[in-house]
Design a protein around this motif. Sequence first.
Motif, PDB file in Angstrom:
ATOM      1  N   PRO A  67       0.774  -1.255   0.000  1.00  0.00           N
ATOM      2  CA  PRO A  67       0.000   0.000   0.000  1.00  0.00           C
ATOM      3  C   PRO A  67       0.802   1.300   0.000  1.00  0.00           C
ATOM      4  O   PRO A  67       0.213   2.369   0.119  1.00  0.00           O
ATOM      5  N   GLU A  68       2.117   1.228  -0.176  1.00  0.00           N
ATOM      6  CA  GLU A  68       2.917   2.432   0.041  1.00  0.00           C
ATOM      7  C   GLU A  68       2.625   3.567  -0.935  1.00  0.00           C
ATOM      8  O   GLU A  68       2.776   4.742  -0.584  1.00  0.00           O
ATOM      9  N   LEU A  69       2.222   3.265  -2.146  1.00  0.00           N
ATOM     10  CA  LEU A  69       1.875   4.314  -3.097  1.00  0.00           C
ATOM     11  C   LEU A  69       0.434   4.793  -2.927  1.00  0.00           C
ATOM     12  O   LEU A  69       0.050   5.813  -3.494  1.00  0.00           O
ATOM     13  N   GLY A  70      -0.364   4.052  -2.184  1.00  0.00           N
ATOM     14  CA  GLY A  70      -1.785   4.369  -2.074  1.00  0.00           C
ATOM     15  C   GLY A  70      -2.506   4.199  -3.396  1.00  0.00           C
ATOM     16  O   GLY A  70      -3.489   4.878  -3.674  1.00  0.00           O
ATOM     17  N   GLN A  71      -2.044   3.236  -4.226  1.00  0.00           N
ATOM     18  CA  GLN A  71      -2.554   3.123  -5.588  1.00  0.00           C
ATOM     19  C   GLN A  71      -3.421   1.893  -5.832  1.00  0.00           C
ATOM     20  O   GLN A  71      -3.939   1.727  -6.937  1.00  0.00           O
ATOM     21  N   GLY A  72      -3.623   1.029  -4.839  1.00  0.00           N
ATOM     22  CA  GLY A  72      -4.417  -0.168  -5.076  1.00  0.00           C
ATOM     23  C   GLY A  72      -5.833   0.145  -5.546  1.00  0.00           C
ATOM     24  O   GLY A  72      -6.281  -0.325  -6.589  1.00  0.00           O
ATOM     25  N   GLY A  73      -6.556   0.958  -4.778  1.00  0.00           N
ATOM     26  CA  GLY A  73      -7.914   1.337  -5.165  1.00  0.00           C
ATOM     27  C   GLY A  73      -7.941   2.238  -6.383  1.00  0.00           C
ATOM     28  O   GLY A  73      -8.842   2.141  -7.219  1.00  0.00           O
ATOM     29  N   CYS A  74      -6.938   3.117  -6.503  1.00  0.00           N
ATOM     30  CA  CYS A  74      -6.881   4.028  -7.659  1.00  0.00           C
ATOM     31  C   CYS A  74      -6.711   3.245  -8.954  1.00  0.00           C
ATOM     32  O   CYS A  74      -7.393   3.514  -9.957  1.00  0.00           O
ATOM     33  N   ALA A  75      -5.801   2.264  -8.934  1.00  0.00           N
ATOM     34  CA  ALA A  75      -5.586   1.449 -10.128  1.00  0.00           C
ATOM     35  C   ALA A  75      -6.814   0.620 -10.461  1.00  0.00           C
ATOM     36  O   ALA A  75      -7.110   0.365 -11.632  1.00  0.00           O
ATOM     37  N   ALA A  76      -7.555   0.199  -9.435  1.00  0.00           N
ATOM     38  CA  ALA A  76      -8.793  -0.551  -9.683  1.00  0.00           C
ATOM     39  C   ALA A  76      -9.811   0.311 -10.429  1.00  0.00           C
ATOM     40  O   ALA A  76     -10.509  -0.172 -11.329  1.00  0.00           O
ATOM     41  N   LEU A  77      -9.896   1.590 -10.072  1.00  0.00           N
ATOM     42  CA  LEU A  77     -10.803   2.492 -10.774  1.00  0.00           C
ATOM     43  C   LEU A  77     -10.339   2.728 -12.205  1.00  0.00           C
ATOM     44  O   LEU A  77     -11.156   2.795 -13.134  1.00  0.00           O
ATOM     45  N   GLU A  78      -9.033   2.850 -12.402  1.00  0.00           N
ATOM     46  CA  GLU A  78      -8.501   2.943 -13.766  1.00  0.00           C
ATOM     47  C   GLU A  78      -8.918   1.722 -14.583  1.00  0.00           C
ATOM     48  O   GLU A  78      -9.383   1.847 -15.725  1.00  0.00           O
ATOM     49  N   ASP A  79      -8.730   0.528 -13.987  1.00  0.00           N
ATOM     50  CA  ASP A  79      -9.126  -0.714 -14.677  1.00  0.00           C
ATOM     51  C   ASP A  79     -10.577  -0.650 -15.108  1.00  0.00           C
ATOM     52  O   ASP A  79     -10.935  -1.045 -16.224  1.00  0.00           O
ATOM     53  N   GLY A  80     -11.438  -0.163 -14.191  1.00  0.00           N
ATOM     54  CA  GLY A  80     -12.866  -0.124 -14.486  1.00  0.00           C
ATOM     55  C   GLY A  80     -13.180   0.717 -15.702  1.00  0.00           C
ATOM     56  O   GLY A  80     -13.983   0.318 -16.561  1.00  0.00           O
ATOM     57  N   VAL A  81     -12.539   1.882 -15.802  1.00  0.00           N
ATOM     58  CA  VAL A  81     -12.805   2.766 -16.933  1.00  0.00           C
ATOM     59  C   VAL A  81     -12.280   2.156 -18.238  1.00  0.00           C
ATOM     60  O   VAL A  81     -12.994   2.125 -19.254  1.00  0.00           O
ATOM     61  N   VAL A  82     -11.047   1.652 -18.205  1.00  0.00           N
ATOM     62  CA  VAL A  82     -10.444   1.101 -19.433  1.00  0.00           C
ATOM     63  C   VAL A  82     -11.211  -0.123 -19.909  1.00  0.00           C
ATOM     64  O   VAL A  82     -11.509  -0.275 -21.104  1.00  0.00           O
ATOM     65  N   LEU A  83     -11.560  -1.012 -18.980  1.00  0.00           N
ATOM     66  CA  LEU A  83     -12.271  -2.230 -19.356  1.00  0.00           C
ATOM     67  C   LEU A  83     -13.661  -1.908 -19.895  1.00  0.00           C
ATOM     68  O   LEU A  83     -14.106  -2.478 -20.909  1.00  0.00           O
ATOM     69  N   ALA A  84     -14.372  -0.967 -19.230  1.00  0.00           N
ATOM     70  CA  ALA A  84     -15.702  -0.581 -19.713  1.00  0.00           C
ATOM     71  C   ALA A  84     -15.607   0.063 -21.096  1.00  0.00           C
ATOM     72  O   ALA A  84     -16.470  -0.166 -21.955  1.00  0.00           O
TER      73      ALA A  84
END
Length: 435
Positions: free
Chosen positions: A340-357
Motif C-alpha cells: 500500500p505504500e503508493l496508495g494506488q491499489g484502489g486508484c488502479a482498480a478504478l482505472e481498470d474499471g474505466v479502461v475495461l468498460a
Amino acid sequence: MVRIDELKPTQSNPRAHTTNRIDQSSSEPVQANMQPQQDAAEDVVIVGAGLAGVGVALGLHRKGVRSMVLESSPALRTSGFAFMTWTNAFRALDALGVGDKIREHHLLYERLVAFSASTGEAAAKLSLKMQGKSGPHEIRCVKRNFLLETLENELPEGTIRYSSKIVAIEEEGNVKLLHMADGSTIRANVLVGCDGVNSVVARWLGLHKPILSGRSATRGLAEYPDGHGFGPEMLQFIGQGFRSGVLPCSDTSVYWNYTWYPSPADGDAEESVDKMRQHVLARLRAAKIPAEALDVIERSEMSDVVSSPLRFRSPLALVRGSICRGGVCVAGDAFHPMTPELGQGGCAALEDGVVLARCLGEALGAGGHGSAEAALAKYAGERRWRAVRLVTAAYFVGFVQQSSNPAIKFLREKFLSGLLARVMVDMADYDCGKL
C-alpha cells in the motif's frame, strides 16, 4: 453451502460438461464433471462488488451495456475505512460521472510531510499544489463506504446480486457456466474477475498466487464531531521498522494506517482490537510521534479483522501471466494486488474499471464492433505495463521506508524520503482516458 474444495469428480456422463474446478488449496485448475441445475443467461458477469467490480459495472452502464455483479457477502464490503484517492483516481471517477459527488465531502490536500520516526523531524515536505502532465494534481483521502455507495447508487436497481458465491467455473464453447453455492448456474458470455487478492477467476486463468511481502497492516478511523484541527496535509511517519500515516478525510474524520514487520516479540497483539491498538501505540510512543497523531489511534474505530498480511503479485507473473483468455479477464486486486505504500491499489482498480468498460463498450454497446475477446485483449495490453510499474514501485517504496538497514536509514534520513514522496506523486500523474 457447497464449497469449491468439496466438489469431486463424478462418474462420466455424456451430457455433463468439462469443468475447470478451482480447488481452494491449489492454484491449478482441476478437471471435474458437473451437471448444471438451472441456467440464467447474462452477457457480462462481474465477480466482486469492490471498487473494480462496481467501477466496471458503472462504466458499462454509461456505455449502454448491461451487466450483473455477483458479490459473495450480503452487503457492500467497506472494510479498510478509507483509501488515498490520487489524481489518477479522480480522473477515473470523472470519467464515471461521480467525481464531483466525492469531492464535495472530502478535503483536498495541499502538502505531504514525511517525518522520521527516529528524530521526529520532517524528512521531506512536498507541495501538492502543482501541475502534472495532464493538469493539476488532486489528492484526497476518501471514505470507502461513501465511494462504494455513491457508485452503487448510479447503477440500475438489481445490478448487484448479493450473497452470490461462485464454486466452479465451467466452459461450454465460448460460454462460461458459473456454478453457484446455492445450486444455480449462470451462463456468461463475458466473465470479469474483480474478486480480490484470493480471486477464483485469477486462479482459473492460471495466474500465480500473490506473494507474501513479510509485512502486515492495520488501520482505523477516528471521528471528531467538533473538528480535529489537522491541516489539509498527508502526514507520514517512517523508519524504525514501520510506516504509519495520519490522513484527514473531512473536517471531522481522520483515517490512519500502520504497516510493520511482524515478529514473535509482538506476542498476542493480533488477537483483538484492543491488543492491536495498544501494540501500535506502544511502537509509536517509542518513536518520536506527536501526541495529536497518537490521539487519532486512541479514539479510532478499528475493524474486527485487526490486521492483514500484505501480498503482491510478482511483476514477472504480471508480464508472463494470462490477464485475459477468451471471454474472461481480471481487474483490481484480482489482477494486480500490491503493497500500500503508493496508495494506488484502489486508484488502479478504478482505472481498470474505466479502461475495461471502454474496451467492452466499443465491442458490445450500441453500434459496437469487434468481439468481446478482442476487447479484453485490448484491455490487457493497455493495463499490463501500468500494473507492473505500480506493483514494482510500491514494493520499492515500502522496502526503503521501513528498512532498518543502517545504510538505507542514513540515505532515507538525508534525501531518499523526498525522492520517495516524489515517486508517489509521479505515479499518480496518469490519465486512463474517458469512457
